[in-house]
Design a protein around this motif. Structure first.
Motif, PDB file in Angstrom:
ATOM      1  N   ALA A  44      63.645  32.901   8.697  1.00 31.40           N
ATOM      2  CA  ALA A  44      64.145  34.049   9.454  1.00 31.40           C
ATOM      3  C   ALA A  44      64.313  33.652  10.914  1.00 31.40           C
ATOM      4  N   GLU A  78      62.350  37.483  14.707  1.00 36.08           N
ATOM      5  CA  GLU A  78      61.723  38.339  13.703  1.00 36.08           C
ATOM      6  C   GLU A  78      60.249  37.995  13.481  1.00 36.08           C
ATOM      7  N   LYS A 131      59.049  35.665   5.803  1.00 37.01           N
ATOM      8  CA  LYS A 131      59.929  35.256   6.893  1.00 37.01           C
ATOM      9  C   LYS A 131      59.952  33.730   7.047  1.00 37.01           C
TER      10      LYS A 131
END
Length: 141
Positions: free
Chosen positions: A22, A26, A17
């Motif tokens: 991201a 998240e 991530k």
């Protein structure tokens, strides 16, 4: 109950991530809010609000990031663990008004404290960057 597998999965998801920048929403399910402490070379932050400030800053500085997990060594005690992580981090950075970006390549040595999420997974409660060793030819922070 925590397992080595759940902690390794947490590390893999966390770095994936970070690599793709991201959305912050998240990343929040991977860290606790109340009591979170994150110690980076440039700052120490607390809770989700502190993480947000750090994250929003670094995603505007670094690009083309690649995190490669080298080791995840856990000492598990019931529902908590101390984890030693070594991750190879590569990233590009551009500092205005320089004509070219620079590439950083290093190994980051970290200590995490994690706890069970109650569903077979793990959450980061403390995240400390213990040190950085730059690879030959790397730019530095």
């Amino acid at each position: 109950m925590l397992t080595q597998e759940s902690i390794e999965k947490l590390a893999a998801v966390w770095y994936r991530k970070l690599d793709v920048h991201a959305p912050q929403v998240e990343l929040l399910p991977l860290i606790i809010d109340e009591g979170l402490e994150m110690v980076f070379p440039e700052a120490t932050v607390y809770g989700w609000a502190g993480f947000e400030g750090w994250f929003q800053r670094v995603i505007r500085i670094f690009f083309d990031e690649v995190h490669t997990v080298k080791t995840v060594e856990s000492t598990i005690t019931g529902d908590t663990a101390t984890v030693k992580v070594v991750v190879q981090w590569e990233a590009s950075v551009w500092n205005a008004p320089e004509a070219y970006s620079k590439r950083i390549s290093c190994d980051a040595f970290q200590t995490w404290e994690v706890k069970s999420d109650g569903n077979g997974g793990a959450l980061i409660t403390k995240y400390v960057v213990d040190g950085i060793e730059y690879h030959e030819g790397s730019a530095t922070l």
